[in-house]
Design a protein around this motif. Structure first.
Motif, mmCIF file in Angstrom:
data_model
loop_
_atom_site.group_PDB
_atom_site.id
_atom_site.type_symbol
_atom_site.label_atom_id
_atom_site.label_comp_id
_atom_site.label_asym_id
_atom_site.label_seq_id
_atom_site.Cartn_x
_atom_site.Cartn_y
_atom_site.Cartn_z
ATOM 1 N N MET A 137 109.651 -18.155 161.831
ATOM 2 C CA MET A 137 110.132 -16.988 162.573
ATOM 3 C C MET A 137 110.586 -15.895 161.600
ATOM 4 S SD MET A 137 113.364 -16.809 165.097
ATOM 5 C CE MET A 137 113.907 -15.235 165.691
ATOM 6 N N VAL A 138 110.132 -14.665 161.835
ATOM 7 C CA VAL A 138 110.534 -13.554 160.965
ATOM 8 C C VAL A 138 111.813 -12.940 161.524
ATOM 9 C CG1 VAL A 138 109.834 -11.362 159.956
ATOM 10 C CG2 VAL A 138 108.125 -13.095 160.452
ATOM 11 N N GLU B 58 104.828 -8.418 160.109
ATOM 12 C CA GLU B 58 106.166 -9.043 160.108
ATOM 13 C C GLU B 58 107.225 -8.009 160.518
ATOM 14 O OE1 GLU B 58 104.023 -9.264 157.607
ATOM 15 O OE2 GLU B 58 103.635 -11.407 157.334
ATOM 16 N N LYS C 146 107.018 -7.384 164.240
ATOM 17 C CA LYS C 146 107.498 -8.587 164.946
ATOM 18 C C LYS C 146 109.013 -8.676 164.914
ATOM 19 C CE LYS C 146 104.032 -12.162 165.238
ATOM 20 N NZ LYS C 146 103.559 -13.425 164.713
ATOM 21 N N GLN D 211 114.725 -9.779 156.942
ATOM 22 C CA GLN D 211 114.626 -10.860 155.960
ATOM 23 C C GLN D 211 113.500 -10.566 154.961
ATOM 24 O OE1 GLN D 211 114.409 -14.805 157.578
ATOM 25 N NE2 GLN D 211 115.132 -15.647 155.663
ATOM 26 N N TYR D 212 113.779 -10.798 153.676
ATOM 27 C CA TYR D 212 112.823 -10.478 152.614
ATOM 28 C C TYR D 212 111.507 -11.220 152.815
ATOM 29 C CZ TYR D 212 110.823 -10.032 147.955
ATOM 30 O OH TYR D 212 109.984 -9.772 146.907
ATOM 31 N N VAL D 213 110.402 -10.459 152.702
ATOM 32 C CA VAL D 213 109.070 -11.057 152.812
ATOM 33 C C VAL D 213 108.361 -10.834 151.477
ATOM 34 C CG1 VAL D 213 106.881 -11.053 154.070
ATOM 35 C CG2 VAL D 213 109.000 -10.537 155.293
ATOM 36 N N GLU D 214 107.990 -11.926 150.843
ATOM 37 C CA GLU D 214 107.400 -11.811 149.514
ATOM 38 C C GLU D 214 105.949 -11.338 149.579
ATOM 39 O OE1 GLU D 214 108.005 -15.272 147.187
ATOM 40 O OE2 GLU D 214 107.091 -14.349 145.426
ATOM 41 N N ARG D 215 105.668 -10.222 148.948
ATOM 42 C CA ARG D 215 104.302 -9.687 148.846
ATOM 43 C C ARG D 215 104.171 -8.961 147.515
ATOM 44 N NH1 ARG D 215 103.827 -12.301 152.775
ATOM 45 N NH2 ARG D 215 103.083 -11.764 154.844
ATOM 46 N N GLU E 5 120.881 -21.353 160.340
ATOM 47 C CA GLU E 5 121.717 -22.362 160.992
ATOM 48 C C GLU E 5 121.541 -22.291 162.511
ATOM 49 O OE1 GLU E 5 123.589 -24.797 159.719
ATOM 50 O OE2 GLU E 5 122.885 -24.199 157.748
#
Lengths: 245, 269
Positions: free
Chosen positions: B1-2, B61, B64, B6-10, B171
């Motif tokens: 789940m995005v 992402e 979304k 939240q950091y998305v590595e690209r 969590e």
């Protein structure tokens, strides 16, 4: 009919480029107890969550007792597949141990809840703690409550994700005994663990994962005899010599 | 789940930029969104942000993660449409055309403008930081703040808070999964039942949140954390030509939005 049938499943988390699981083809016969092993981060919990229907595969199909997993309602799935999570504090919320164990059966509309709770509490040595707050109990007792609250729903398939993690010797043995009895009763069980002793005592078959791919699928004896695979999966280190003193 | 922000590595040009230039750019765009009232420009800022997200290879992402705030934006629009007159920040306007009346509620032309403008501003205020954090790690964010001469203790606190939000998000997901596995149906039944269904999630979540905070506290104490002591950072990005281009664009955007909001239209506009 298989308890679980997985056909060409691939899975990737949305924020990841890499596949967490790929090319997974496997089946579990009804009544078998399977050890799902592999190094940390190999995809064991992801695969278990796919079997439980908590994660949807990116590609491929999953069948539970011959029925496609997408065709199950959440309550049907809770009745059919039980899942014990790694950390018991993730599920404990009730004011008493009794209510905590009765939570699942109430959700899925079971009958004779009181009898069922008393029976399972006795099995796990929790009979004298039913009226106590679960938050004030020890980690070992919380873990036992967590297992009891899953087993009380009497699921056909049971997934146990590291049930002995952080347990002392006494609690370890209680949990080991319960898993062993489940195997003897012929319950379909998937046990995720790094404990070779627990795997050896409580399962018949092994599915070993490494980097998201199945690298061994077969009999426990063949698995335990194969030193190369054991070393590759971090169960064995031939080069390690413990020097004391 | 995005998750939102939240950091998305690209591997993209935006990911490679220095955190400071991205921070300056984000702030200038957000100030622009606050100062400018023109709906077309506000919409353009949002479209530009979406375009940027696709050029940073995180478009899917990004969209979304923003899906979750759709109802909040819709709700804000409805509130402004019906109740904008009660705002303490608005003067009385004479040129208002009444469009419709439903009992005590009146919809007029000014309300309609606010119902479009304010959600657009909320969307700008959420989407730009989201894009920033989706292309910048928390570590880079802390380093950027320190390099911009923000005291280390403030930078560290901001960084820790941002990190904690994502940890708590993880969590929450785990607890939700654990309770769903025991047959809890969160999204079924009446509104009251749905709220009640969340109790089995909220209680362990509160316990876990307190645990997490205590663990961080202990960890910081054990390592003798001293926020007054100057920190050295392993592997820092250098400020390159692309960063300077982004800073110039940011300053231009700021200049443009301030001029427009003050009613000063330089000849070249």
């Amino acid at each position: 009919m298989y308890a679980v049938y997985i056909n060409d499943v691939w899975f990737r988390y949305e924020d990841n480029i890499e596949w967490t699981l790929y090319d997974i083809d496997m089946n579990l016969k009804l009544g078998t107890s399977v050890g799902l092993v592999g190094p940390t981060g190999s995809g064991k919990t992801t695969l278990a969550k796919i079997i439980k229907g908590l994660l949807k595969p990116t590609r491929g199909e999953v069948y539970i007792l011959g029925k496609k997993i997408d065709d199950y309602s959440s309550i049907e799935l809770a009745k059919t597949v039980g899942y014990l999570f790694q950390n018991p504090t993730h599920q404990i919320f009730s004011l008493t141990v009794y209510d905590e164990i009765a939570f699942g059966p109430r959700n899925i509309g079971m009958e004779n809840i009181e009898d069922r709770v008393n029976k399972i509490a006795e099995k796990f040595g929790l009979s004298d703690k039913l009226s106590l707050s679960p938050f004030n109990l020890s980690t070992g007792e919380k873990e036992r409550i967590a297992i009891a609250s899953v087993l009380v729903m009497e699921p056909e398939i049971l997934i146990l994700d590291e049930p002995t993690l952080g347990q002392d010797y006494k609690n370890y043995n209680i949990i080991k005994q319960v898993i062993y009895e489940l195997k003897k009763e012929g319950k379909t069980t998937v046990l995720i663990s790094h404990e070779i002793d627990l795997i050896n005592s409580c399962v018949d078959e092994i599915i070993a994962l490494k980097n998201g791919k199945i690298m061994f699928l077969g009999n426990k004896r063949d698995f335990l005899k194969n030193e190369d695979i054991l070393e590759e999966l971090s169960f064995l280190d031939k080069n390690f010599n413990l020097v004391l003193g | 789940m995005v998750r939102l922000g939240q950091y998305v590595e690209r591997d993209s040009w935006m990911h490679r930029l220095d955190g400071r230039s991205k921070l300056i750019f984000s702030f200038s765009l957000m100030i622009c969104g606050l100062l400018i009232e023109n709906i077309v420009i506000l919409t353009s800022i949002i479209l530009f942000t979406i375009l940027l997200s696709f050029s940073a290879k995180i478009g899917r992402e990004f969209l979304k993660s923003l899906k979750g705030i759709f109802y909040l934006v819709l709700f804000a629009g409805l509130i402004w449409l019906l109740f904008y007159r009660t705002s303490l920040f608005l003067g009385k306007s004479e040129n208002v055309t009444v469009i419709a009346r439903y009992g005590p509620f009146t919809i007029d032309s000014l309300g309609l403008i606010y119902a479009i403008r304010m959600p657009l501003r909320i969307l700008i205020a959420i989407s730009i930081p989201t894009l920033y954090f989706m292309t910048t790690t928390i570590r880079e964010f802390i380093i950027s703040l320190v390099k911009l001469k923000i005291p280390y203790v403030i930078a560290f606190t901001f960084g820790l808070a941002a990190q904690l939000i994502f940890s708590l998000g993880d969590e929450f997901e785990k607890i939700k999964e654990a309770q769903t596995a025991r047959g809890l149906s969160i999204d079924e039944g009446s509104l009251v039942k749905r709220v009640k269904n969340h109790i089995p999630i909220i209680v362990p979540f509160t316990v876990r949140s307190l645990d997490l905070v205590e663990q961080i506290n202990i960890a910081l104490n054990l390592k003798h954390f001293n926020p007054k002591k100057k920190s050295l950072f392993y592997k820092e990005k250098s400020f390159g030509i692309n960063d300077w281009i982004v800073v110039v664009i940011s300053l231009f955007t700021l200049f443009f939005s301030i001029s427009l909001s003050l009613g000063i239209y330089p000849r070249f506009f």
